[in-house]
Design an enzyme around this catalytic site. Structure first.
Site, PDB file in Angstrom:
ATOM      1  N   ASP A   1      28.885   7.408   5.642  1.00 45.25           N
ATOM      2  CA  ASP A   1      27.848   7.042   4.652  1.00 45.25           C
ATOM      3  C   ASP A   1      28.361   6.030   3.614  1.00 45.25           C
ATOM      4  O   ASP A   1      29.307   6.316   2.892  1.00 45.25           O
ATOM      5  CB  ASP A   1      27.423   8.353   3.955  1.00 45.25           C
TER       6      ASP A   1
ATOM      7  N   HIS B   1      16.161  14.960   4.253  1.00 48.28           N
ATOM      8  CA  HIS B   1      15.584  13.823   3.525  1.00 48.28           C
ATOM      9  C   HIS B   1      14.675  12.969   4.409  1.00 48.28           C
ATOM     10  O   HIS B   1      14.938  12.790   5.594  1.00 48.28           O
ATOM     11  CB  HIS B   1      16.691  12.954   2.926  1.00 48.28           C
TER      12      HIS B   1
ATOM     13  N   HIS C   1      24.670   3.698   6.941  1.00 47.89           N
ATOM     14  CA  HIS C   1      23.826   3.983   5.777  1.00 47.89           C
ATOM     15  C   HIS C   1      24.101   3.035   4.622  1.00 47.89           C
ATOM     16  O   HIS C   1      24.730   3.401   3.632  1.00 47.89           O
ATOM     17  CB  HIS C   1      23.987   5.431   5.277  1.00 47.89           C
TER      18      HIS C   1
ATOM     19  N   HIS D   1      21.143  12.833 -14.137  1.00 42.88           N
ATOM     20  CA  HIS D   1      21.130  12.722 -12.681  1.00 42.88           C
ATOM     21  C   HIS D   1      22.556  12.595 -12.167  1.00 42.88           C
ATOM     22  O   HIS D   1      23.383  11.942 -12.785  1.00 42.88           O
ATOM     23  CB  HIS D   1      20.318  11.494 -12.249  1.00 42.88           C
TER      24      HIS D   1
ATOM     25  N   ASP E   1      24.612  12.068   5.370  1.00 42.51           N
ATOM     26  CA  ASP E   1      24.777  11.746   3.949  1.00 42.51           C
ATOM     27  C   ASP E   1      25.657  12.828   3.353  1.00 42.51           C
ATOM     28  O   ASP E   1      25.455  14.008   3.618  1.00 42.51           O
ATOM     29  CB  ASP E   1      23.428  11.755   3.229  1.00 42.51           C
TER      30      ASP E   1
ATOM     31  N   SER F   1      24.453  11.666  -8.443  1.00 46.23           N
ATOM     32  CA  SER F   1      24.157  11.183  -7.096  1.00 46.23           C
ATOM     33  C   SER F   1      24.601  12.190  -6.036  1.00 46.23           C
ATOM     34  O   SER F   1      25.572  12.921  -6.212  1.00 46.23           O
ATOM     35  CB  SER F   1      24.873   9.854  -6.864  1.00 46.23           C
ATOM     36  N   GLY F   2      23.905  12.180  -4.914  1.00 41.69           N
ATOM     37  CA  GLY F   2      24.269  13.045  -3.795  1.00 41.69           C
ATOM     38  C   GLY F   2      25.167  12.353  -2.783  1.00 41.69           C
ATOM     39  O   GLY F   2      25.478  12.925  -1.737  1.00 41.69           O
ATOM     40  N   HIS F   3      25.553  11.118  -3.083  1.00 43.08           N
ATOM     41  CA  HIS F   3      26.372  10.355  -2.128  1.00 43.08           C
ATOM     42  C   HIS F   3      27.789  10.165  -2.655  1.00 43.08           C
ATOM     43  O   HIS F   3      28.007  10.043  -3.863  1.00 43.08           O
ATOM     44  CB  HIS F   3      25.742   8.983  -1.881  1.00 43.08           C
TER      45      HIS F   3
ATOM     46  N   ASP G   1      14.380   9.860   4.659  1.00 49.08           N
ATOM     47  CA  ASP G   1      15.006   8.723   5.344  1.00 49.08           C
ATOM     48  C   ASP G   1      15.850   9.173   6.539  1.00 49.08           C
ATOM     49  O   ASP G   1      16.506   8.355   7.191  1.00 49.08           O
ATOM     50  CB  ASP G   1      15.800   7.835   4.371  1.00 49.08           C
TER      51      ASP G   1
ATOM     52  N   GLY H   1       0.820  -1.210   0.000  1.00 51.06           N
ATOM     53  CA  GLY H   1       0.000   0.000   0.000  1.00 51.06           C
ATOM     54  C   GLY H   1       0.847   1.250   0.000  1.00 51.06           C
ATOM     55  O   GLY H   1       1.952   1.261  -0.512  1.00 51.06           O
TER      56      GLY H   1
HETATM   57 ZN   LIG Z   1      20.116  12.158   2.127  1.00 55.11          ZN
END
Ligand SMILES: [Zn+2]
Length: 557
Positions: free
Chosen positions: A198, A77, A393, A367, A166, A369-371, A79, A50
């Site tokens: 991270d 974020h 993480h 795109h 992060d 990535s932010g990591h 998370d 759901g």
């Molecule tokens: Zn983040």
């Protein structure tokens, strides 16, 4: 009381984020006082669950008997902040620390959840350390896919602990706020006891690249779009929203946030100064209807194929006021999160059918990535030179690879700990070792209610194994079976229920039930157990499915 309980002993307890991407929650405790770093959610991969989200199991926090002085949020974020309303429901008085933007999002989350608490939000900023209980915390600027992200240098009686949050090391950040290399290096000079770092992108070689590298790509995509330009990204990705807004303005386009979450992010971005554009830059969907198509850029959430999102409605051509058409461009500006690929692919196919040009990771670099990738992760270790290392993480494989990277970078293997959710690490002045485990896990939360684990299991079983009902009648006078068993199934075997498997299963069940000693009664657990066990075993062996079995026993005079 052993040496492990002195006032200088610090214990870190992982309650989430060590074994999955999401659900981040770490506890630091010392002398009965404690601090929580982040409090996030995770979105289930299986849509049959759901619209619910997972939150970390929080019962241990109350059972631990610890006095909580603070929740510190590293960035905005979901998370990392999404489970805050649940935590505040249990601990309404605990102050919540975060940068201004992070708190703006967190406050909104708490309001949305209707949590009837006057949460005590306290704004923090890089370069301004603050004290809470036995800890002194210094926020340090890092770069990530949402602005105002920080790492934390936490000074404890057992030494300095660096929690990266992060991060990536972006050399040319969109907002000009650079990753604070010098501060991490200074901490390294001073001595870092433990680095928590991270692990999300540890599988990627090299560096993740700068967010600003996307701008020329976005510019050329907007420039060649004849009609409307749609960008789909996470609504909290204000750097990306800013960049597409800048290039849209250059080309005389107004920007329309679609959907509640996106509109809210843009509003929070404007309020906090992260999106500072002249009035009229962002307009309402109704206003855009009066503009020519090539004068409009739309921001749509739903880049993961979320069924109720603006993008999903556009793809299904069921949006109330907007219809994608030839000449439009739709850019999916995010990573395809594993588990979502099928839904995203369906969405892309539908958008193509409507005549749009669709741009996504596989066809163009839309795109970043932010990591941190491997070289940046190694740099973090080089800068901070920690005595001890714990990867955070990530799923187990990410944690495991990050651990190996740290060992390669020169941290002795005995000083590297692979902790999972529920594990803890004790730091004394001279020693570090695994401590008592804590209760950790995840619970599904939907529509404001907690769903119990049994219900979730039931839904999974129904979806994967189908269901089968066995109907039979026992005589109240003799206690013997006088009708049935008859079987009815859904989603288990094809056809009308007269298949060879259904017949064979019924024969097998008949034989099993005949062996039960009378008298049998409707509420007889022997009878129900035998029905469930026999049918389940039969279908596992015969068709490899584990159906949900419902015994239905009637008593007749
Ligand atoms: Zn983040």
């Amino acid at each position: 009381m052993g040496a492990g309980n002195t006032a200088s002993t610090v214990r870190i307890v992982a309650l989430g984020g060590l074994g999955e991407i999401g659900l981040n929650l770490m506890v630091l405790e010392c002398a009965g006082r404690a601090l929580v770093v982040d409090c996030g959610v995770m979105f289930p991969e299986e849509r049959l669950l759901g619209n619910g989200v997972y939150i970390p199991e929080l019962s241990w926090l109350a059972e631990s008997g610890l006095a909580f002085d603070a929740v510190v949020l590293t960035h905005a974020h979901e998370d990392h902040i999404g489970a805050l309303p649940r935590l505040l429901r249990r601990f309404p008085k605990v102050p919540v620390y975060g940068t201004e933007l992070t708190l703006a999002f967190a406050r909104r989350r708490v309001e949305d959840a209707g949590t009837a608490v006057a949460a005590d939000f306290r704004s923090i900023a890089p370069g301004h350390p603050f004290k809470t209980g036995p800890f002194e915390i210094e926020p340090i600027r890092v770069t990530h896919s949402t602005p105002e992200s920080v790492a934390l240098a936490i000074r404890t009686p057992a030494g300095t602990i660096v929690h990266t949050g992060d991060f990536k090391i972006d050399e040319a950040p969109v907002d000009g706020e650079r990753f604070d290399t010098a501060r991490f290096a200074a901490l390294g000079e001073e001595g870092v006891r433990l680095l928590l770092s991270d692990s999300t992108n540890v599988e990627r070689e090299g560096r993740s690249g700068s967010e600003s590298s996307l701008k020329p790509i976005l510019r050329s995509l907007v420039a060649r779009t004849r009609k409307r330009f749609f960008l789909s990204a996470f609504s909290s990705h204000l750097h990306r929203i800013r960049q597409v807004t800048e290039v849209s303005r250059e080309m005389g386009r107004r920007v329309v946030p679609l959907g509640r979450r996106m509109a809210e992010s843009v509003r929070l971005g404007m309020e906090t100064g992260q999106l500072s554009f002249p009035p009229g830059t962002f307009i309402e969907p109704e206003e855009a209807e009066f503009l020519e198509p090539h004068r409009v850029t739309y921001l749509a959430s739903g880049s993961q194929g979320e069924p109720l999102s603006a993008l999903a409605r556009l793809a299904a051509d069921s949006h109330p006021r907007l219809h994608v058409e030839p000449g439009d461009t739709v850019v999916l500006s995010s990573r395809f999160i594993p588990g979502n690929e099928r839904m995203i692919n369906t969405l892309v196919n539908h958008l193509y059918k409507l005549g749009a040009e669709v741009i996504y990771g596989a066809v163009a670099p839309v795109h970043v990535s932010g990591h941190a990738s491997r070289d940046e992760l190694a740099e973090m270790i080089r800068l901070t030179r920690p005595q001890l290392f714990v990867p955070i993480h990530g799923e187990y494989r990410h944690l495991s690879r990050h651990l190996a990277l740290a060992i390669e970078a020169g941290i002795p293997e005995r000083n590297c700990f692979l902790l999972e959710d529920g594990d803890s690490l004790v730091l004394t002045a001279s020693d570090a070792y695994r401590g008592r485990p804590a209760t950790a896990g995840r619970v599904l939360f939907e529509g404001g209610e907690l769903e119990d684990a049994a219900l979730i299991d039931e839904r999974k079983t129904l979806a994967h194994g189908g269901t089968i009902v066995a109907v039979l009648a026992v005589s109240m006078s003799t206690g013997t079976i006088i009708a049935g068993p008859d079987l009815v199934s859904r989603g288990l075997v094809s056809g009308d229920g007269t298949s060879a498997h259904m017949r064979a299963a019924r024969e097998e069940l008949r034989a099993r039930l005949a062996a039960l000693e009378p008298p049998l009664r409707a509420g007889d657990m022997r009878l129900k157990d035998e029905v469930v066990r026999t049918l389940r075993r039969y279908f596992i062996d015969a068709v490899g499915k584990r159906p949900f079995v419902i015994p239905h026993v009637m008593e007749v005079p």
